[in-house]
Design a protein around this motif. Structure first.
Motif, PDB file in Angstrom:
ATOM      1  N   LEU A  25       0.824  -1.203   0.000  1.00 15.59           N
ATOM      2  CA  LEU A  25       0.000   0.000   0.000  1.00 15.59           C
ATOM      3  C   LEU A  25       0.865   1.263   0.000  1.00 15.59           C
ATOM      4  N   ASN A  28       2.038   1.760  -3.539  1.00 12.08           N
ATOM      5  CA  ASN A  28       0.930   2.280  -4.334  1.00 12.08           C
ATOM      6  C   ASN A  28       0.636   3.734  -3.992  1.00 12.08           C
ATOM      7  N   TYR A  32       0.533   6.883  -6.446  1.00  7.94           N
ATOM      8  CA  TYR A  32      -0.674   7.713  -6.500  1.00  7.94           C
ATOM      9  C   TYR A  32      -0.319   9.191  -6.332  1.00  7.94           C
ATOM     10  N   PHE A 196      -4.902  -3.841  -6.809  1.00  7.78           N
ATOM     11  CA  PHE A 196      -4.634  -2.470  -7.245  1.00  7.78           C
ATOM     12  C   PHE A 196      -3.365  -2.457  -8.100  1.00  7.78           C
ATOM     13  N   GLU A 198      -0.378  -1.686 -10.589  1.00  9.40           N
ATOM     14  CA  GLU A 198       0.347  -0.502 -11.051  1.00  9.40           C
ATOM     15  C   GLU A 198       1.245  -0.921 -12.207  1.00  9.40           C
TER      16      GLU A 198
END
Length: 403
Positions: A25, A28, A32, A196, A198
């Motif tokens: 996370l 990510n 982001y 998620f 990437e």
């Protein structure tokens, strides 16, 4: 297996899974934030504010980075600093994790030519050390549980607990426990990246390779140039390490680098970021640039990574080094009569092996980054380069150029 051992295994595996999720996370989150700040700049060539946009971002961020560095200290720690602390103290002090988290995100979000591997190593290593301390506390409790979800640790109680190694019956027992929890953590990381995804540099890349005997002869050139560039990269690092001791105000240094970084974008936008997400796309278009411009990109990337780090924009240097090596490899490839992907790959392997001084890590990292069909060449090149490197170190009486 006793009830307490089962409780410890359940506790450790649950938190290892959570640590794996949190690590993914964080990565990510880094992507982001970069996309949020720089997305329009990266994807719209006709953006009206494009020429001045880096000035609007880098300079204010530089001021903030300087202010926080003055107050908190030099963070995030590098991988080398983490390893040094572990060797010296047997563990990493995880209480300052938020400093590496905050300054790491700021430098990365501001477009600094550094990678997330430094702050990620600090955060994941800190969480692992925290878990080790919690397991030590559990081992002293009759029930085998110590407030499962409680984050804080009583330092006085911790001092009265046995050390981590004494919790195991044998070295094999300890190895199994650690490997099992690493596997659980990796599963947590994979789940997050699956949910998620990437688009990044890593992946098994397939590209047809035209094999010929001429590769054996011409591959010596990228090996030699890759070794030279690796030493050049490390030399720049040592030069700018001295710059960290300059008696300049912390805020002034960080702000000054925001200005310099913005000015360098007028030459090439490749000066921004670690290059992690640009390596594969760049390798597909690099041959369209002149050799002189490619060498200029490599020089600027090397300079911006080390100079920015010295000015307070701290982070990882592995991906900037690989990106710069790709630029040099693409320049060399234009003069050799073998497939460019082979030249670039061999040169990147050679330089990365010198810079990291960890042959197995270099090989594994580059197998995920370069065409999988070149795996045999990657391992052979790593072995040859590290053998040459050790020979040269022995000649000059050094064990390493890093530590």
């Amino acid at each position: 297996m006793t009830k307490k051992s089962i409780n410890i295994l359940i506790f450790s595996s649950t938190w290892s899974f959570i640590i794996g999720i949190l690590t993914a996370l964080y990565l990510n989150l880094v992507n982001y934030i970069i996309n949020f700040i720089w997305g329009y700049f990266n994807h719209h060539a006709n953006f009206p504010l494009r020429p001045i946009y880096p000035f609007l971002i880098c300079i204010p961020f530089g001021i903030v980075i300087g202010l926080l560095t003055k107050k908190l200290g030099s963070y995030p720690l590098t991988i080398e600093e983490v390893l040094h602390d572990v060797r010296k103290n047997g563990k990493l002090d995880y209480h300052s994790w938020w400093k590496s988290f905050t300054l790491g995100l700021l430098s990365l979000g501001a477009g600094g030519s550094i990678g997330p591997e430094a702050s990620t190593t600090v955060l994941s290593s800190g969480m692992i050390n925290w878990l080790g301390d919690k397991i030590r506390l559990i081992s002293t409790q009759a029930s085998g549980w110590v407030h499962f979800w409680q984050i804080s640790i009583d330092k006085d109680k911790l001092l009265r607990t046995p050390n981590f190694n004494s919790l195991f019956n044998s070295k094999n027992h300890k190895k199994f426990f650690i490997l099992f929890n690493i596997l659980i953590g990796v599963i947590g990381t994979i789940i997050v990246f699956t949910l998620f995804p990437e688009e990044g540099a890593f992946g098994i890349h397939k590209r047809p390779i035209n094999w010929s005997w001429s590769i054996l002869w011409y591959s010596l050139i990228p090996v030699i140039i890759g070794i030279i560039f690796g030493y050049f990269f490390l030399y720049f690092e040592k030069v700018f390490t001295k710059a960290e001791a300059w008696r300049l105000h912390t805020i002034f240094k960080a702000t000054l680098w925001g200005i310099v970084l913005s000015l360098l974008t007028l030459i090439t936008n490749y000066v921004l970021f670690s290059g992690e997400f640009h390596i594969v796309p760049f390798s597909k278009t690099a041959l369209s640039y002149s050799p002189s411009f490619l060498l200029l990109i490599a020089l600027i990337k090397t300079f911006s990574t080390h100079a920015g780090f010295a000015m307070g924009w701290r982070g990882g240097k592995i991906f900037p080094a690989i990106f710069a090596s790709v630029a040099v490899g693409a320049a060399v490839a234009q003069f050799l009569p073998i497939q460019p992907v082979i030249t670039v790959s061999i040169l990147v392997v050679a330089s990365t092996t010198i810079i990291l001084e960890k042959p197995l890590l270099s090989a594994i990292l580059l197998i995920f980054l370069l065409p999988i069909s070149l795996a045999p060449i990657i391992f052979i090149t790593v072995y040859i380069v590290i053998t040459i490197h050790k020979f040269l170190l022995k000649k000059i009486g050094l064990k390493s150029l890093i530590y």
